[in-house]
Write an enzyme that holds these catalytic residues in place. Structure first.
Site, PDB file in Angstrom:
ATOM      1  NE  ARG A  96      -3.728  -0.089   2.336  1.00 38.63           N
ATOM      2  CZ  ARG A  96      -3.817  -0.869   3.403  1.00 38.63           C
ATOM      3  NH1 ARG A  96      -3.187  -0.557   4.507  1.00 38.63           N
ATOM      4  NH2 ARG A  96      -4.543  -1.964   3.371  1.00 38.63           N
ATOM      5  CD  GLU A 150      -5.875  -0.286  14.776  1.00 34.82           C
ATOM      6  OE1 GLU A 150      -4.955   0.033  14.017  1.00 34.82           O
ATOM      7  OE2 GLU A 150      -5.713  -0.395  16.016  1.00 34.82           O
ATOM      8  CG  MET A 151      -4.660  -6.291  14.428  1.00 34.57           C
ATOM      9  SD  MET A 151      -4.061  -7.872  13.778  1.00 34.57           S
ATOM     10  CE  MET A 151      -3.253  -8.565  15.215  1.00 34.57           C
ATOM     11  CD  GLU A 152      -1.465  -2.722  12.613  1.00 30.90           C
ATOM     12  OE1 GLU A 152      -1.206  -3.924  12.434  1.00 30.90           O
ATOM     13  OE2 GLU A 152      -2.511  -2.189  12.203  1.00 30.90           O
ATOM     14  CB  SER A 211     -11.136  -4.224   4.945  1.00 34.44           C
ATOM     15  OG  SER A 211     -10.773  -4.776   6.199  1.00 34.44           O
ATOM     16  CG  ASP A 212     -13.110  -7.527   7.937  1.00 40.84           C
ATOM     17  OD1 ASP A 212     -13.431  -8.001   9.031  1.00 40.84           O
ATOM     18  OD2 ASP A 212     -12.015  -6.962   7.743  1.00 40.84           O
TER      19      ASP A 212
END
Length: 232
Positions: free
Chosen positions: A25, A179-181, A203-204
């Site tokens: 990205r 999310e993860m960050e 995104s989902d």
């Protein structure tokens, strides 16, 4: 100054930097939005680029997945390369039924199930939050673009495949997406006295089961890219 993870020299990286988890990205943004591009990093294939956007110097750096990886890259960018405005752009899973595929979520705060904050030995529970200035300007740009966005709490989880469904408990507290960050980024920025913001695209959905492909996540979520670039 080369770090263990970033092979750049001092001055190669702009004060404002976009931080997608996916290095592809980062490459897509550099190729489609930036001019006069220089690739300053390919260590571990975690690509980093600097160029100009509407005449302003801006960088974009992949950070990988999870708080430990994002924590490493954001720390090095802040402390060794002088980055002052760090904007995570990534994907998230909706845990609120108010969100739909393609919606933006601007993370005012980032809850977490991680133990990342323990390193600071604080005498209580810390609430990682975004830079208000960056958040305000991002909202202004999203309004100008007339796109669907939500501002609120997100949760940064250490677990992608969990043994139990904790998302319903976060959703009960009004958390919008997982999310993860972001929480690690917000903590690193707060500790160093710099600005951070997380902008994610849904995104989902963990509510409806909707999802997108890897290629869609890499190349089609351009609204958040434009909002983030406008902050340079």
């Amino acid at each position: 100054m080369v770090t263990p993870h970033i092979g750049a020299n001092k001055g190669d990286i702009a004060e404002t930097i976009l931080l997608p988890g996916d290095p592809l990205r980062a490459k897509f943004i550099a190729e489609n939005f930036l001019e006069n591009v220089n690739q300053y990093n390919s260590v571990r294939n975690m690509f980093g680029f600097t160029g100009t956007y509407k005449g302003k110097k801006v960088s974009v750096q992949g950070t990988g997945m999870g708080m430990p990886s994002c924590g490493i890259y954001s720390y090095e960018l802040i402390h060794f390369y002088g980055c002052k405005n760090l904007i995570r752009i990534g994907t998230a899973g909706a845990i609120s039924d108010k969100l739909h595929i393609g919606d933006l979520v601007i993370g005012m705060g980032a809850c977490t199930d991680s133990n990342y904050v323990s390193q600071y030995e604080l005498p209580g529970t810390y609430a990682p939050i975004a830079s208000y200035e960056l958040l305000r300007n991002a909202v202004k740009k999203a309004d100008e673009m007339k796109i669907n966005y939500h501002v609120g709490n997100i949760v940064s989880s250490d677990v992608f495949y969990g043994a139990n469904n904790a998302t319903t408990k976060w959703a009960k507290m009004g958390v919008l997406a997982v999310e993860m960050e972001a929480a690690a980024l917000y903590m690193n920025a707060a500790y160093a006295g710099v600005n951070a913001l997380c902008i994610v695209t849904i995104s989902d959905s963990l509510v409806t089961g909707e999802s997108t492909t890897a290629e869609q996540r890499e190349k089609t979520f351009t609204n958040m890219m434009e909002v983030a670039l406008s902050l340079a």
